[in-house]
Design an enzyme around this catalytic site. Structure first.
Site, PDB file in Angstrom:
ATOM      1  N   SER A  85     -14.204  50.825 -59.838  1.00 12.30           N
ATOM      2  CA  SER A  85     -13.295  50.617 -60.975  1.00 12.30           C
ATOM      3  C   SER A  85     -13.929  50.897 -62.334  1.00 12.30           C
ATOM      4  O   SER A  85     -13.218  50.901 -63.341  1.00 12.30           O
ATOM      5  CB  SER A  85     -12.758  49.193 -60.961  1.00 12.30           C
ATOM      6  N   LYS A  88     -12.349  53.585 -64.213  1.00 11.32           N
ATOM      7  CA  LYS A  88     -11.106  53.365 -64.959  1.00 11.32           C
ATOM      8  C   LYS A  88     -11.336  53.509 -66.477  1.00 11.32           C
ATOM      9  O   LYS A  88     -10.430  53.910 -67.209  1.00 11.32           O
ATOM     10  CB  LYS A  88     -10.514  51.990 -64.622  1.00 11.32           C
ATOM     11  N   TYR A 216      -6.988  59.082 -58.079  1.00 12.72           N
ATOM     12  CA  TYR A 216      -7.460  57.706 -58.249  1.00 12.72           C
ATOM     13  C   TYR A 216      -8.648  57.426 -57.317  1.00 12.72           C
ATOM     14  O   TYR A 216      -9.694  56.930 -57.739  1.00 12.72           O
ATOM     15  CB  TYR A 216      -6.301  56.722 -57.979  1.00 12.72           C
ATOM     16  N   VAL A 286     -16.007  47.186 -57.497  1.00  7.80           N
ATOM     17  CA  VAL A 286     -16.250  46.421 -56.261  1.00  7.80           C
ATOM     18  C   VAL A 286     -17.539  46.779 -55.533  1.00  7.80           C
ATOM     19  O   VAL A 286     -17.911  46.090 -54.584  1.00  7.80           O
ATOM     20  CB  VAL A 286     -15.110  46.501 -55.210  1.00  7.80           C
TER      21      VAL A 286
END
Ligand code: GLN
Length: 332
Positions: A85, A88, A216, A286
Site C-alpha cells: 500500500s 498508493k 492496482y 502489509v
C-alpha cells in the site's frame, strides 16, 4: 478494584531522557531500533498473500535519509520487499501531477470520486462503500487507490510502468516487480475485486474492471528496499522537489496535500494513534514497511513484517515513535 490506571503499551517504550533535548539522528536511529526490534513479537505477518506469510518475522530495517542525501540506518535496509500500500502514495502523486498538467477540473473530478477523510474502517472494508454510494473515503485505502488507478488510466497507457519509472528515477536505481507477490494477489483478490465491482455498480469506475485491478495489483507488487523507499520519498519532505535533481516532482501545494492525506489516512484506522504517537505523515503496507515524512528534514522508512490488527507494522510504529520523539521530528 485496581487502584492504578493500566499503562498504555507505549509507556513501556518511553525514552529514558529529557524529552526536550533532541539527540542526533545516528544516536536516535540506533536507540529507536533497539527498543522497536523487541516489540515485533506482538504482531503477526500478513497471511492472506502467501509469499508475505513466508517472510522471516525477525527481519528489521530502519533508515532515515536527509534532504542532502546523508543516510542513517540500521538492519536489513538493502533487503527488498513488496511495497504494497505504500504504492498508493505514488499513484496519488501521478494522478495529482496529471491533474496539475491538465487543469484544475481534473483535480476537482478526482476529489469528487474519492474523499479525503479518514475511514475508521479496515483498509479493505466494503461496508463504507455501500453506505456512501461507491465513493471511497480516501486514496490510502484499497477502494480509494483502485479509483485513483482508474483515473490514471485516463492519462497513462501503463500506470504500473509509470510508477516504476518514477520510483526508479527518485531512488536512483532500477525498480522491478515481485513476481510471486504479483501471482499470489492476482489469484486471491476476491475482496479487491468486490470493491471494484461495487464501485463500478455505483458508476465510479470508467475503465475495464480487470485492467484497473491489474494496475492496482501491479503497483502493490513493486519491489524495493527500505533504503530505496526513503530516498524516493524525499521530495515530499522538500515541497515536492527532488533534492537530488532539483526537479519539481509535484507542485508544492499538491505535495502538502499528499502529506496531509498520509497523516490523516495513511495508516487506516490507526491514523489517530500514529498522529498522536509519531506525529509525522506516514504510509504503511502489509509487507511490514512504513514510510514517514519529516518536512524540511528527511524521509524515513522502517520494515518489520509482523502487523497489528489495523495492518500496520508493530515494531515499525514503535521505531518511528522512538525516532520522532528522540530526534524531535514531530510536525506538531
Ligand atoms: N495488496 C494489498 C491488498 O490489496 C495491499 C494492502 C496493504 O498494503 N494494506 O490488500
Amino acid at each position: 478494584m485496581p487502584t492504578t490506571t493500566p499503562a498504555h503499551p507505549d509507556q513501556a517504550h518511553r525514552p529514558d531522557r529529557d524529552p526536550h533535548t533532541p539527540v542526533g539522528l545516528p544516536e536516535g536511529i540506533d536507540a529507536a531500533a533497539e527498543v522497536a526490534r523487541a516489540t515485533a513479537g506482538g504482531g503477526e505477518v500478513a497471511h492472506y498473500i502467501a509469499p508475505l506469510a513466508a517472510v522471516d518475522p525477525s527481519r528489521f530495517a530502519l533508515v532515515a535519509t536527509e534532504l542532502d542525501g546523508t543516510e542513517h540506518h540500521v538492519g536489513d535496509v538493502d533487503e527488498p520487499f513488496a511495497i504494497q500500500s505504500i504504492s498508493k502514495i505514488f499513484s496519488l502523486v501521478l494522478a495529482l501531477r496529471a491533474a496539475d498538467q491538465e487543469g484544475f477540473g481534473v483535480e476537482d473530478e478526482l476529489w469528487c470520486r474519492v474523499g479525503r477523510e479518514p475511514s475508521g474502517d479496515p483498509f479493505n472494508s466494503l461496508v463504507q462503500l455501500e453506505r456512501e454510494r461507491g465513493i471511497p473515503r480516501n486514496p490510502m485505502i484499497n477502494a480509494g487507490a483502485i479509483v485513483v488507478d482508474d483515473v490514471l488510466l485516463d492519462h497513462l497507457d501503463d500506470p504500473v510502468a509509470a510508477t516504476r519509472a518514477l520510483l526508479s528515477e527518485l531512488c536512483g536505481e532500477e525498480v522491478g516487480l515481485d513476481p510471486e507477490v504479483l501471482e499470489a494477489e492476482r489469484g486471491a483478490s476476491h475482496r479487491n475485486r468486490s470493491l471494484a465491482h461495487l464501485m463500478a455498480d455505483f458508476g465510479n469506475l470508467n475503465h475495464d474492471l480487470e485492467t484497473v485491478l491489474d494496475s492496482y495489483i501491479g503497483a502493490c507488487a513493486i519491489r524495493m528496499t527500505s533504503r530505496q523507499l526513503a530516498r524516493a520519498a524525499r521530495f515530499l519532505a522538500n515541497d515536492g522537489m527532488d533534492p537530488v535533481t532539483g526537479r519539481q516532482v509535484l507542485a508544492a501545494p499538491l505535495a502538502r496535500r499528499v502529506n496531509a492525506v498520509m497523516l490523516t489516512c495513511g495508516t487506516y484506522d490507526a491514523a489517530g494513534e500514529f498522529a498522536f504517537s509519531v506525529g509525522l505523515p506516514c504510509k504503511s503496507g502489509v509487507a511490514g514497511a512504513i514510510l514517514a515524512i519529516a518536512p524540511d528534514r528527511l524521509a524515513a522508512c522502517t520494515w518489520s513484517p509482523p502487523l497489528d490488527g489495523a495492518g500496520n507494522s508493530v515494531a515499525g510504529r514503535i521505531a518511528l515513535h522512538e525516532l520522532a520523539e528522540r530526534c524531535g521530528l514531530s510536525v506538531f
